[in-house]
Enzyme design. Sequence first.
Site, PDB file in Angstrom:
ATOM      1  N   CYS A  26      -7.600   3.259   3.298  1.00  0.00           N
ATOM      2  CA  CYS A  26      -6.366   2.451   3.456  1.00  0.00           C
ATOM      3  C   CYS A  26      -5.068   3.247   3.353  1.00  0.00           C
ATOM      4  CB  CYS A  26      -6.352   1.336   2.421  1.00  0.00           C
ATOM      5  SG  CYS A  26      -7.557   0.071   2.776  1.00  0.00           S
TER       6      CYS A  26
ATOM      7  N   ASN B  57       0.813  -1.218   0.000  1.00  0.00           N
ATOM      8  CA  ASN B  57       0.000   0.000   0.000  1.00  0.00           C
ATOM      9  C   ASN B  57       0.846   1.266   0.000  1.00  0.00           C
ATOM     10  OD1 ASN B  57      -2.472  -1.118  -0.260  1.00  0.00           O
ATOM     11  ND2 ASN B  57      -3.205  -0.659   1.797  1.00  0.00           N
TER      12      ASN B  57
END
Length: 441
Positions: free
Chosen positions: A263, A211
């Site tokens: 996220c 991520n």
Amino acid sequence: MRIAMIGTGYVGLVSGTCFSEFGLDVVCVDMDEGKIDRLKQGEILIFEPGLDQLVKTNAASGRLSFSTDLKSAVKDADAVFIAVGTPSRRGDGHADLSYVYAAAEEIAHAIDGYTVIVTKSTVPVGTGREVQRIIKETRPDANFDVVSNPEFLREGSAINDFMRPDRVVIGAETDRAKEIMRQLYRVLYIIETPILFTSLETSELIKYAANTFLAAKITFINEVADLCEKVGADVHDVAKGIGLDGRIGKKFLHPGPGYGGSCFPKDALALVKTAQDYGSPLRIIETVVDINDKRKTAMADRIMAACGGSVDGKTVAILGLTFKPNTDDMRDSPSLAIVSALLDAGATIKAYDPEGMDEAKRMMPDVIYCEDTYATMDGADVLVIVTEWNEFRSLDFARIKGLLSAPILVDLRNIYTPEDLAQAGFSYHCIGRATRKPGPR
Ligand code: UDX
């Protein structure tokens, strides 16, 4: 095979439903009775394309059910997934793991026979080990293994991401646990999905590294876009030119107002904290976080510049409020920082979003919410596209000219081209494509 999915938030609901679509028996558990009642009636509380239909068919087939009774769900399960929230701790940035640990303790009391406990929530390195310790301490006689199996689901295309993933990462350390996990993902073996078995810690770190790498990639192209404007280059051609190099790759090189969502912002902060805690700082990610935060507010400056330097007393029409299209999620959306800065600068804000307005109304009560795209522009002084919903991609510019006080468009997602908008008679401002004469400052 039977699965208990603890937590019916975004990740739990999508993962549980998709596992039932794989043919497994799944019970989704939540302590929120109201939520479970609504799910039992087929009411889906999040906006995710295709999810409602999948819940409906799998619930009707009897493979997918919903319950508040964690004990019975866990007792009968071969694998128990922990998919509860891990919000950022207020004013800190560390992930708050209290829900994960509370779930671990409750699961420990309910285990009956060998069970694999899987962390699906995004959890910092070391959490799986701690879950292991908690269960052992709570139930010394329990027969279990802890596994890490991070999700890589994008909102808006989560079902496809689950059903046809680039890879599945499984941090499992015993043959028995690996075998159960293999069976759960058997359907993906058939389509030759790479399945990577690692240690617990490695699997946990892969999720954060993936991520934050993507967040860094976006931030890189955003900064390159700013430079493109100064030197007279086109960021899309630069992205194509570098993306064709297989080592770089084409995806996640679209410039915009900064990344948002549930996220990237949270995970980047949490990884920064973990790295600092271990005395091994990730300075590149610290910088990414800082640049991205500042970028969101800087978008408001662009809008002011497009209006001749000030929006005081002016009306700004905003299309798109969610952090990206095909979701109703407003978390860390660039629109929040942009609207706040414009309100502070004296603007009136009119806005429209196809799915995000209920949430937006709670977060930004001072905005005038409109019922459709064109009503938003009526009487406004500038039009701003913040989120690239499909319905904003083919606007009627002749009609818009009649609605705005001046034909000014700030397109923060580059869904139009400078040529087309110049032809339509607009003053057009976009990202990373020079619309004014370049040159050094
Ligand atoms: C992300 C990850 O992609 C997923 O694997 C993870 O498990 C959860 O977080 P999501 O937050 O749903 O998924 O959205 P994503 O499509 O990754 O976009 C995140 C943000 O980056 C959005 O604000 C989006 O607008 C922005 N973005 C994305 C860009 O600005 N440019 C790009 O090229 C891609």
